[in-house]
Scaffold this active site. Structure first.
Site, PDB file in Angstrom:
ATOM      1  CB  THR A   1      14.680  -4.536  17.515  1.00  0.00           C
ATOM      2  OG1 THR A   1      13.550  -5.123  18.877  1.00  0.00           O
ATOM      3  CG2 THR A   1      14.242  -3.133  17.956  1.00  0.00           C
ATOM      4  CG  HIS A  54      23.314   5.769  10.445  1.00  0.00           C
ATOM      5  ND1 HIS A  54      23.739   6.174   9.520  1.00  0.00           N
ATOM      6  CD2 HIS A  54      22.098   6.089  10.497  1.00  0.00           C
ATOM      7  CE1 HIS A  54      23.636   6.366   8.735  1.00  0.00           C
ATOM      8  NE2 HIS A  54      23.069   6.239   9.144  1.00  0.00           N
ATOM      9  CG  ASN A  85      -2.422   0.886   1.129  1.00  0.00           C
ATOM     10  OD1 ASN A  85      -2.478   1.661   0.045  1.00  0.00           O
ATOM     11  ND2 ASN A  85      -3.394  -0.230   1.314  1.00  0.00           N
TER      12      ASN A  85
END
Length: 202
Positions: A163, A113, A83
């Site tokens: 995560t 990072h 979508n």
């Protein structure tokens, strides 16, 4: 090791390289063409995606706007649906299985990072692949972080931040995303809370 190899090595590197910048501009030019297509230009969209992505199976449909860092590092199976506002930070490989659905505003990121500001000041980054199995549904506004693998048939609830790896055949949700339960036979009877599926209407 050249700059492209560094990108896929999983190691920290500095991406400020003219070669990388030129390649990324190519991707952004193609993306612009895709996102400016009209709703009825289905064949044109398919042609552009085949030019942009590393691999694309049959029957894929990505609703514009669609965003990617590179495109070429994304590998889609058959019948992938996305979508509005799918964002793929594909500085490393993103592998997407068959029959995967992305709700609006999903981000899949391979790039990260370093925590230390001295490294970030110079834009240091690292990239770790993401793998999404077959028959996975990713809910709206979810974020999938570098290195994550999501198993087959799993549902990621809306607003999740994934995560860590999520196994197959489960419902997982939250920030951070956690397994709530396994998918069961009850899910063939009820589709939302206590609402039953009327198979005669299917």
């Amino acid at each position: 090791m050249d700059i492209v190899e560094k990108m896929k090595s999983g190691e920290v590197y500095y991406p400020t390289d003219p070669e990388l910048e030129a390649k990324q501009r190519e991707c952004l030019e193609i993306l612009y063409d895709y996102n400016m297509t009209r709703p009825g230009e289905i064949e044109k969209r398919e042609e552009i995606l085949k030019k942009l992505l590393g691999d694309m199976g049959e029957g894929c449909y990505l609703e514009p706007p669609f965003h990617a860092n590179w495109g070429i590092n994304t590998h889609m199976g058959d019948y992938v649906y996305a979508n509005f506002n799918l964002t793929l930070v594909d500085d490393n490989d993103i592998f997407i299985g068959n029959n995967v659905m992305f709700a609006p505003n999903v981000t899949v990121a391979t790039a990260g990072h370093p925590i230390h500001p001295e490294l970030r000041r110079n834009a240091a980054q690292f990239n770790i692949p993401v793998k999404i199995g077959n028959n996975v549904w990713i809910g709206a506004n979810s974020v999938i972080l570098p290195g994550v693998t999501i198993g087959d048939n799993t549902v990621i609830g809306a607003g999740s931040v994934v995560t860590k790896d999520i196994p197959a055949n489960v419902v997982a949700v939250g920030n951070p995303c956690r397994v709530m339960r396994e998918i069961s036979e009850r899910d063939m009877e009820y589709y939302f809370k206590n609402k039953k599926i009327n198979f005669e209407n299917l």
